[in-house]
Design a protein around this motif. Sequence first.
Motif, mmCIF file in Angstrom:
data_model
loop_
_atom_site.group_PDB
_atom_site.id
_atom_site.type_symbol
_atom_site.label_atom_id
_atom_site.label_comp_id
_atom_site.label_asym_id
_atom_site.label_seq_id
_atom_site.Cartn_x
_atom_site.Cartn_y
_atom_site.Cartn_z
ATOM 1 N N PRO A 1 72.184 -57.448 -47.279
ATOM 2 C CA PRO A 1 72.393 -57.464 -45.821
ATOM 3 C C PRO A 1 72.467 -58.877 -45.234
ATOM 4 N N TYR A 2 71.865 -59.842 -45.921
ATOM 5 C CA TYR A 2 71.864 -61.220 -45.421
ATOM 6 C C TYR A 2 73.038 -62.032 -45.952
ATOM 7 N N LEU A 3 73.815 -61.443 -46.839
ATOM 8 C CA LEU A 3 74.906 -62.170 -47.480
ATOM 9 C C LEU A 3 75.957 -62.690 -46.496
ATOM 10 N N PRO A 4 76.400 -61.914 -45.499
ATOM 11 C CA PRO A 4 77.373 -62.473 -44.551
ATOM 12 C C PRO A 4 76.843 -63.703 -43.807
ATOM 13 N N PHE A 5 75.569 -63.674 -43.430
ATOM 14 C CA PHE A 5 74.973 -64.826 -42.749
ATOM 15 C C PHE A 5 74.934 -66.042 -43.671
ATOM 16 N N VAL A 6 74.553 -65.825 -44.919
ATOM 17 C CA VAL A 6 74.495 -66.924 -45.887
ATOM 18 C C VAL A 6 75.892 -67.483 -46.144
ATOM 19 N N GLU A 7 76.886 -66.607 -46.234
ATOM 20 C CA GLU A 7 78.260 -67.071 -46.457
ATOM 21 C C GLU A 7 78.767 -67.877 -45.260
ATOM 22 N N THR A 8 78.401 -67.466 -44.053
ATOM 23 C CA THR A 8 78.799 -68.224 -42.865
ATOM 24 C C THR A 8 78.138 -69.596 -42.863
ATOM 25 N N LEU A 9 76.841 -69.651 -43.178
ATOM 26 C CA LEU A 9 76.160 -70.946 -43.284
ATOM 27 C C LEU A 9 76.789 -71.808 -44.375
#
Length: 185
Positions: free
Chosen positions: A161-169
């Motif tokens: 679930p946190y992967l999109p946020f990590v990819e954006t960062l």
Amino acid sequence: MARLGKKQEFTRNFNFISTLGFISIYMATWEFVLVSLSAGFTNGGYEGLFWTFIGTVLCYSTIVASLAELKSMAPTSGGQYHWVSGFAPEEHQRFLSYAVGWMSSLGWIASVASSVFVCTTMIEAMIEFGEPEFAFPNWQYTLIMIAFLVLTIFFNTWGAPYLPFVETLSLYGHLCGFLVASWWR
């Protein structure tokens, strides 16, 4: 999915920016160029690098265009093995789809192995930079690679679930790193 007669089963949690972040980090364009240009400079110089780059862009663009056309006709997550199954002659569909699926799987496995190896090599380089007399024995190198692999598996399994946020960062870090590397002289 509806155009293919299929029902959407999962929620899509990646948006355009997080997808762009994934692609940018996976390709590692400017980081890889910093490492890979040394062989080109010694073998062909500026001219060789320039014309190789032009030739690669022109030839690879045809592959990208054909894959984009296939994706527009059949937008599935299966990708190439699905397209081979759908567009190959009927008597060869099963074998070709099977072969392409395995080649894709082996490519991903090799990609994970090389990524883990590169991360371990970077850790080794950082440690040796601080302590030049230190050298990794092979078993420590292997354990660090296994640790990176386990960390990757855990993050992709339970941290999805946190992967999109990590990819954006990661995208922003990638762009900031490029700007810093460009201005650093």
